[in-house]
Design a protein around this motif. Sequence first.
Motif, PDB file in Angstrom:
ATOM      1  N   PRO A 109      11.298  35.600  -3.324  1.00  0.00           N
ATOM      2  CA  PRO A 109      10.859  36.044  -1.992  1.00  0.00           C
ATOM      3  C   PRO A 109      10.619  34.895  -1.017  1.00  0.00           C
ATOM      4  O   PRO A 109      10.865  35.035   0.180  1.00  0.00           O
ATOM      5  N   ASN A 110      10.141  33.758  -1.521  1.00  0.00           N
ATOM      6  CA  ASN A 110       9.837  32.633  -0.623  1.00  0.00           C
ATOM      7  C   ASN A 110      10.975  31.621  -0.527  1.00  0.00           C
ATOM      8  O   ASN A 110      10.786  30.518  -0.014  1.00  0.00           O
ATOM      9  N   TYR A 111      12.170  31.988  -1.003  1.00  0.00           N
ATOM     10  CA  TYR A 111      13.327  31.091  -0.943  1.00  0.00           C
ATOM     11  C   TYR A 111      13.700  30.849   0.524  1.00  0.00           C
ATOM     12  O   TYR A 111      13.820  31.804   1.304  1.00  0.00           O
ATOM     13  N   PRO A 112      13.891  29.589   0.924  1.00  0.00           N
ATOM     14  CA  PRO A 112      14.167  29.288   2.337  1.00  0.00           C
ATOM     15  C   PRO A 112      15.390  30.021   2.880  1.00  0.00           C
ATOM     16  O   PRO A 112      16.382  30.219   2.176  1.00  0.00           O
ATOM     17  N   LEU A 113      15.295  30.447   4.117  1.00  0.00           N
ATOM     18  CA  LEU A 113      16.369  31.026   4.930  1.00  0.00           C
ATOM     19  C   LEU A 113      16.748  32.452   4.565  1.00  0.00           C
ATOM     20  O   LEU A 113      17.095  33.233   5.447  1.00  0.00           O
ATOM     21  N   VAL A 114      16.714  32.821   3.301  1.00  0.00           N
ATOM     22  CA  VAL A 114      17.193  34.150   2.917  1.00  0.00           C
ATOM     23  C   VAL A 114      16.221  34.944   2.056  1.00  0.00           C
ATOM     24  O   VAL A 114      16.448  36.129   1.816  1.00  0.00           O
ATOM     25  N   GLY A 115      15.156  34.331   1.552  1.00  0.00           N
ATOM     26  CA  GLY A 115      14.185  35.060   0.756  1.00  0.00           C
ATOM     27  C   GLY A 115      13.538  36.173   1.572  1.00  0.00           C
ATOM     28  O   GLY A 115      13.397  36.068   2.803  1.00  0.00           O
ATOM     29  N   LYS A 116      13.121  37.217   0.905  1.00  0.00           N
ATOM     30  CA  LYS A 116      12.553  38.383   1.582  1.00  0.00           C
ATOM     31  C   LYS A 116      11.378  38.010   2.472  1.00  0.00           C
ATOM     32  O   LYS A 116      11.149  38.623   3.522  1.00  0.00           O
ATOM     33  N   GLU A 117      10.623  36.991   2.061  1.00  0.00           N
ATOM     34  CA  GLU A 117       9.407  36.641   2.792  1.00  0.00           C
ATOM     35  C   GLU A 117       9.449  35.224   3.375  1.00  0.00           C
ATOM     36  O   GLU A 117       8.409  34.655   3.679  1.00  0.00           O
ATOM     37  N   ALA A 165      23.502  36.953   1.497  1.00  0.00           N
ATOM     38  CA  ALA A 165      22.342  37.116   0.612  1.00  0.00           C
ATOM     39  C   ALA A 165      22.159  38.577   0.205  1.00  0.00           C
ATOM     40  O   ALA A 165      21.845  38.878  -0.957  1.00  0.00           O
ATOM     41  N   GLU A 166      22.348  39.475   1.146  1.00  0.00           N
ATOM     42  CA  GLU A 166      22.215  40.900   0.838  1.00  0.00           C
ATOM     43  C   GLU A 166      23.261  41.325  -0.188  1.00  0.00           C
ATOM     44  O   GLU A 166      22.958  42.070  -1.135  1.00  0.00           O
ATOM     45  N   TYR A 167      24.482  40.841  -0.033  1.00  0.00           N
ATOM     46  CA  TYR A 167      25.533  41.165  -0.993  1.00  0.00           C
ATOM     47  C   TYR A 167      25.206  40.583  -2.375  1.00  0.00           C
ATOM     48  O   TYR A 167      25.364  41.252  -3.403  1.00  0.00           O
ATOM     49  N   ALA A 168      24.740  39.335  -2.386  1.00  0.00           N
ATOM     50  CA  ALA A 168      24.448  38.672  -3.656  1.00  0.00           C
ATOM     51  C   ALA A 168      23.363  39.404  -4.428  1.00  0.00           C
ATOM     52  O   ALA A 168      23.437  39.528  -5.666  1.00  0.00           O
ATOM     53  N   PRO A 222      14.118  39.195  11.724  1.00  0.00           N
ATOM     54  CA  PRO A 222      12.908  39.080  12.541  1.00  0.00           C
ATOM     55  C   PRO A 222      11.765  38.481  11.740  1.00  0.00           C
ATOM     56  O   PRO A 222      11.669  38.672  10.525  1.00  0.00           O
ATOM     57  N   ALA A 223      10.899  37.740  12.415  1.00  0.00           N
ATOM     58  CA  ALA A 223       9.698  37.214  11.762  1.00  0.00           C
ATOM     59  C   ALA A 223       8.823  38.377  11.340  1.00  0.00           C
ATOM     60  O   ALA A 223       8.780  39.419  11.998  1.00  0.00           O
ATOM     61  N   GLY A 224       8.134  38.220  10.220  1.00  0.00           N
ATOM     62  CA  GLY A 224       7.325  39.326   9.724  1.00  0.00           C
ATOM     63  C   GLY A 224       5.970  38.877   9.248  1.00  0.00           C
ATOM     64  O   GLY A 224       5.659  37.680   9.187  1.00  0.00           O
ATOM     65  N   VAL A 225       5.121  39.850   8.934  1.00  0.00           N
ATOM     66  CA  VAL A 225       3.808  39.577   8.360  1.00  0.00           C
ATOM     67  C   VAL A 225       3.659  40.422   7.102  1.00  0.00           C
ATOM     68  O   VAL A 225       4.152  41.538   7.023  1.00  0.00           O
ATOM     69  N   ALA A 226       3.013  39.859   6.090  1.00  0.00           N
ATOM     70  CA  ALA A 226       2.685  40.612   4.889  1.00  0.00           C
ATOM     71  C   ALA A 226       1.298  41.207   5.077  1.00  0.00           C
ATOM     72  O   ALA A 226       0.401  40.578   5.645  1.00  0.00           O
TER      73      ALA A 226
END
Length: 443
Positions: A329-337, A316-319, A369-373
């Motif tokens: 951002p909310n795309y499952p598994l690889v979205g930023k959020e 995903a990072e390469y793409a 890692p899990a994150g918070v906005a």
Amino acid sequence: MVNKNPKLVDAAKPNLYREMFPYTEFPVVVFDGERVEYEIPEKIWITDTTFRDGQQARPPYKPEQILRIYDLLHQIDGGTGLIRQCEFFLYSQRDREAVELCKERGYEFPEITGWIRAVAADFKLVSQMGLGETGILTSASDYHIFLKLRKTRSQALNAYLDIAKAALDNGVIPRCHFEDITRADYDGFVLPFAAALMKLAEEYDKPVKIRLCDTMGFALPWEGVALPRSVPKLIHGLREIGVPSEWLEWHGHNDFHKVQINAATAWLYGCSAANTAIFGNGERTGNPPLEALVVEHAQLKGMTRGVDYAGITELAEYAQKELGMEIPPNYPLVGKEFNVTRAGIHADGLLKNEEIYNCFDTQALLNRPAGVAITDKTGAAGIKHWIDARFQVDIPKHDPRVTRIKDRIDAEYAADRVSSISDEEMFQWVREAFGADLPPARA
């Protein structure tokens, strides 16, 4: 009951299934009430069309970009055969250069296969590239046979069989793409065509594979739906006339938001291979996302030793950085959020036990890692979690410096701010509050 000796119905006019596809209205779901049983193959796997269907949705990849994606697919596969094959265009010099670069790697998986139209001239390309298998476009619905090819069913069938024979004569395994199968006359064309291919396989003692192409995304995962839209029944009928599971492959499109569930359903009812593209990028609405099927496979068959699940994050990072793909951002598994929570009460729960609001250990499995906005709803718990994740520390929730940052955030929203606090702002405010007391931030 499936007729195990199907005969071609050479209809005088096309069967367009107007009761299901009125065209001037949305497609109609027709139920017949008949059920078929699960038949999950012992082994199921993924094939990939990123370099074929995926290139029909964007500017062509450069050969070196294809090579890098191919390397990453090999890395994720880890020598397991989970990502078993990749298909390539063979028409341009750039296409052929990409194939040669990937062949030089010498990987067992993913195997390099071709894709051609059902014409003899195209088959020469497969021979020239020295490939052991190729996809062949063999349109199955009357929409294509009558309205596009301007042929009868028997003419189409004979042309398709001729090209399949040509492949077998040259030691190449044909993979016949039953284009638009979800609008095709199943009893009158699909089954007779498949049966004829199985006779060829027996005659040559070689596999002849069938790809079920849901070209317009009409397929439905429900067993009680009538043919030709029912994924369970499409697979079940082919299995009943003797097509081995390992010779069956599902290829879907996402026109009606069912691309992922239809691919998984094909696995459940006897189809060994599910065709994918990275992050669902394919013609029009796209194909089943490769990363989603990797995770679906793990859920159905268990985690596979050797598969590099975290390689999905690297892909995903390469793409995004090198290919210009825009992953929401909310795309499952690889979205930023995708594993970021915004509500303060959720962040507090995340701190008490990450499992409460994280669907799996995203750090261990995907290196995410899990994150918070950070918003006006985040609270001190969310701020602490943001700092801990970025700087690999464990700051007390009631640290006065955390309180100072919270007061600053509250002031932003008291001044009628509506957007979330950006990472750039947070890095600045945290550095101002903590000074040199924090280690370098995590990349």
